[in-house]
Scaffold this active site. Structure first.
Site, PDB file in Angstrom:
ATOM      1  N   HIS A 106       0.861  -1.184   0.000  1.00 12.32           N
ATOM      2  CA  HIS A 106       0.000   0.000   0.000  1.00 12.32           C
ATOM      3  C   HIS A 106       0.897   1.234   0.000  1.00 12.32           C
ATOM      4  O   HIS A 106       2.015   1.212   0.515  1.00 12.32           O
ATOM      5  CB  HIS A 106      -0.875  -0.037   1.256  1.00 12.32           C
ATOM      6  CG  HIS A 106      -1.962   0.988   1.327  1.00 12.32           C
ATOM      7  ND1 HIS A 106      -1.712   2.312   1.622  1.00 12.32           N
ATOM      8  CD2 HIS A 106      -3.301   0.882   1.163  1.00 12.32           C
ATOM      9  CE1 HIS A 106      -2.866   2.969   1.638  1.00 12.32           C
ATOM     10  NE2 HIS A 106      -3.844   2.137   1.357  1.00 12.32           N
ATOM     11  N   ASP A 129       2.900  -4.261   8.172  1.00 13.57           N
ATOM     12  CA  ASP A 129       1.657  -3.511   7.988  1.00 13.57           C
ATOM     13  C   ASP A 129       0.502  -4.492   8.149  1.00 13.57           C
ATOM     14  O   ASP A 129       0.233  -5.303   7.264  1.00 13.57           O
ATOM     15  CB  ASP A 129       1.646  -2.862   6.601  1.00 13.57           C
ATOM     16  CG  ASP A 129       0.334  -2.137   6.302  1.00 13.57           C
ATOM     17  OD1 ASP A 129      -0.567  -2.132   7.165  1.00 13.57           O
ATOM     18  OD2 ASP A 129       0.210  -1.587   5.196  1.00 13.57           O
ATOM     19  N   GLN A 147      -4.766  -4.921   7.000  1.00 12.86           N
ATOM     20  CA  GLN A 147      -5.733  -5.869   6.444  1.00 12.86           C
ATOM     21  C   GLN A 147      -5.690  -7.217   7.146  1.00 12.86           C
ATOM     22  O   GLN A 147      -6.456  -8.121   6.789  1.00 12.86           O
ATOM     23  CB  GLN A 147      -5.468  -6.069   4.946  1.00 12.86           C
ATOM     24  CG  GLN A 147      -5.632  -4.833   4.106  1.00 12.86           C
ATOM     25  CD  GLN A 147      -7.078  -4.338   4.040  1.00 12.86           C
ATOM     26  OE1 GLN A 147      -8.011  -5.085   4.300  1.00 12.86           O
ATOM     27  NE2 GLN A 147      -7.257  -3.065   3.703  1.00 12.86           N
ATOM     28  N   LYS A 154     -10.669  -0.209   9.829  1.00 12.69           N
ATOM     29  CA  LYS A 154     -10.821  -1.441   9.050  1.00 12.69           C
ATOM     30  C   LYS A 154     -11.199  -2.626   9.935  1.00 12.69           C
ATOM     31  O   LYS A 154     -11.544  -3.694   9.428  1.00 12.69           O
ATOM     32  CB  LYS A 154      -9.524  -1.744   8.294  1.00 12.69           C
ATOM     33  CG  LYS A 154      -9.157  -0.690   7.253  1.00 12.69           C
ATOM     34  CD  LYS A 154      -7.888  -1.049   6.515  1.00 12.69           C
ATOM     35  CE  LYS A 154      -7.394   0.099   5.646  1.00 12.69           C
ATOM     36  NZ  LYS A 154      -8.296   0.439   4.541  1.00 12.69           N
ATOM     37  N   CYS A 179      -4.804   2.335  -3.859  1.00 14.79           N
ATOM     38  CA  CYS A 179      -3.561   2.808  -3.214  1.00 14.79           C
ATOM     39  C   CYS A 179      -2.408   1.832  -3.423  1.00 14.79           C
ATOM     40  O   CYS A 179      -1.518   1.710  -2.576  1.00 14.79           O
ATOM     41  CB  CYS A 179      -3.782   3.082  -1.722  1.00 14.79           C
ATOM     42  SG  CYS A 179      -4.949   4.406  -1.389  1.00 14.79           S
TER      43      CYS A 179
END
Length: 554
Positions: free
Chosen positions: A267, A344, A347, A370, A511
């Site tokens: 991302h 990261d 998600q 999220k 993104c």
């Protein structure tokens, strides 16, 4: 925390100790004997009681014994006969207030209040008739599996109708998730009942606000199995968390010629901050490539590690392809080469079990919005020794211990990185979202999405054989994300026509422009899932794609 003891606080502490012993043993007799013979027990906010007299109290705990322990957060004595205690449930993290009046070492009256409308799990933990009330609710879990048709009822927006007169079919959860009533209520209760700044006021609602804010930090820590809640730094989102590390750690440790290794699927939030850093410091970026089906080339990663990078940063789950990366193996490989690791998890945290201790990374970042939490909430987890050695990210109030005209002494972690008044309501909401996910169980959440993929991927391919699907086709290494293109129709047109049917999907580069360049794509449409997604949503998408084809004559 340290609590000054007195005769009243000792009675409250003894009651809590006997209550917790009863939870462990199933025998609440010793706890009940701490009540006066004609005592009264009230529960505020749940349909149970009141109970009058020791016999009624005993019968209530025999009929439905609580199954969760509590701990005292703070206590105060308004007068010699009254004790007010803030408490927290051990398993769910839900908080509330107990008000006790006593005569000597006997409880005359006890009122137990919840800060927000309690979840089924908290009601069952409280015991008594509340357990029966919880049992009357439709079960979110049956035979060890999530029941999304029931879970949907927790999300008010999913019962709405769009301006086109169609029920909302929300398939854009990778962009942002919808919010359950429990999260909405937590925010509403904060603003209605105890809106005050944190870590400042010593008055009642100020202390309650601080307790709720710090309780949220502990809940988020539990969600990712962080060893210490003080290693959780609240941020606005994963983007800010990555920038914090790039600014505070990166500008101190990255120099001329130093290498940072990323991947082709990142991302922009895990790419642009590192671009800025290496441009400023004259460092270098290298990238782990992907296969055509969206899997990282670990053989190339092994070669890149020979460059002795200072940092390796990669996504846990791709927001575009859904690829679940082997984060434990990659972290082990990076550490063996002497690099620190940032993952990261934006998600991942909402969709798969995350255990930062098992992963072994040095930094782990994620967004609240999220994971069913409010926008403006997020977190950075970092190893204590790293966070303590890092300089502040922003400067101002609250991140200091002492300020003089020519120098300042900074606060301890995590507050050293939380300058100014935070988004208190959003972080309290994030704590409520963590509670909600923990109650569902992240293993069940992951299994639910895997089963959706097992249904959706072949069903979409069978209904529309010429549709272009991207990412790994193995649901075992894929999260609930399906990017696709209809030949000859731009993704923006696809999304616009689907919207007429009430179906919300994302269209664009998500993104991840470099990833789309790698796949030789200008854009894709993307459907993404969450705990409230059903097979009926997938069927609606399949029918919606057929309508797109009809409109464009494809």
């Amino acid at each position: 925390m340290t609590i000054e003891t007195s005769s009243g606080t000792r009675v409250m502490e003894a009651h809590v100790d006997r209550f917790n012993a009863g939870v462990r043993s199933g025998d609440f007799g010793p706890m009940v004997r701490g009540f006066d013979v004609d005592a009264r027990l009230d529960f505020v906010g749940i349909p149970v009681g009141p109970f009058h007299g020791r016999d009624e109290i005993a019968a209530a705990y025999v009929a439905q014994p609580p199954d969760d322990e509590i701990r005292i957060l703070s206590m105060a004595e308004p007068d010699d006969a009254t004790v007010v205690a803030r408490y927290e449930w051990a398993r769910t993290g839900a908080t509330g207030t107990m008000t006790m009046t006593h005569a000597g070492d006997r409880i005359r009256q006890l009122s137990v209040a919840f800060d927000a409308p309690p979840s089924a799990a908290t009601m069952a933990a409280a015991g008594g008739a509340s357990g029966a009330a919880a049992a009357a609710e439709p079960a979110r879990i049956e035979a060890g599996r999530l029941v999304p048709e029931v879970i949907r009822a927790d999300f008010p927006i999913l019962s709405t109708v769009t301006s086109h007169g169609q029920p909302l079919v929300y398939l854009d959860s990778a962009s942002t998730s919808q919010k359950p009533q429990a999260v909405i209520d937590a925010i509403d209760t904060y603003y209605r009942e105890y809106n005050a700044n944190v870590h400042r006021g010593i008055y009642e609602i100020g202390e309650r606000s601080t307790a709720a804010y710090e309780a949220a930090r502990a809940k988020v820590a539990r969600l990712i199995n962080a060893p210490d809640a003080h290693e959780i730094v609240f941020t606005r989102n994963a983007t800010e968390a990555i920038n914090l590390v790039a600014y505070s750690w990166g500008r101190k440790h990255i120099g001329r010629g130093d290498v940072i290794v990323l991947t082709e699927m990142e991302h922009h939030a895990n790419l642009v901050p590192w671009q800025i850093l290496v441009q400023e410091k004259d460092g270098d970026l290298e990238f782990i490539p992907i296969t055509d089906d969206g899997v990282l080339r670990l053989d190339v990663f092994e070669v890149l590690l020979r460059l002795k990078p200072k940092l390796v940063a990669f996504t846990h789950v791709s927001n575009t392809l859904g690829t679940i990366n082997p984060v434990v193996e990659m972290t082990r490989m990076a550490h063996a080469a002497g690099a620190l690791v940032l993952v990261d998890g934006a998600q991942a945290v909402p969709h798969v079990p995350v255990d930062v201790q098992a992963i072994g990374a040095d930094f782990y970042v994620f967004s609240g919005h999220k994971m069913l939490a409010p926008t403006g909430s997020g977190a950075l987890w970092g190893r204590r020794e790293l966070l303590e050695a890092m300089p502040p990210f922003l400067a101002g109030g609250e991140m200091i211990r002492e300020v003089h005209l020519r120098r300042s002494d900074f606060n301890e972690i995590p507050w050293k990185f939380e300058a100014g008044t935070p988004d208190i309501a959003a972080q309290i909401g994030m704590g409520a979202a963590a509670d909600y996910l923990l109650e569902l169980g992240m293993e069940r959440v992951r299994e639910h999405e895997r089963e959706l993929l097992e249904y959706a991927l072949p069903a979409i391919a069978a209904a529309h054989p010429d549709l272009d699907l991207y990412g790994p086709m193995d649901p075992g290494i894929r999260g609930g994300v399906i990017p696709f293109n209809i030949p000859g129709i731009h993704p923006h047109d696809v999304a616009q026509v689907l919207d007429r049917s009430g179906i919300a999907v994302r269209a664009g580069h998500h993104c991840t422009m470099p990833l789309h360049e790698r796949l030789d794509l200008a854009a894709t449409a993307r459907a993404s899932f969450n705990v409230y997604t059903t097979r009926a949503d997938i069927d609606a998408l399949i029918d919606g794609i057929a309508e797109v084809r009809r409109v464009f004559g494809a």
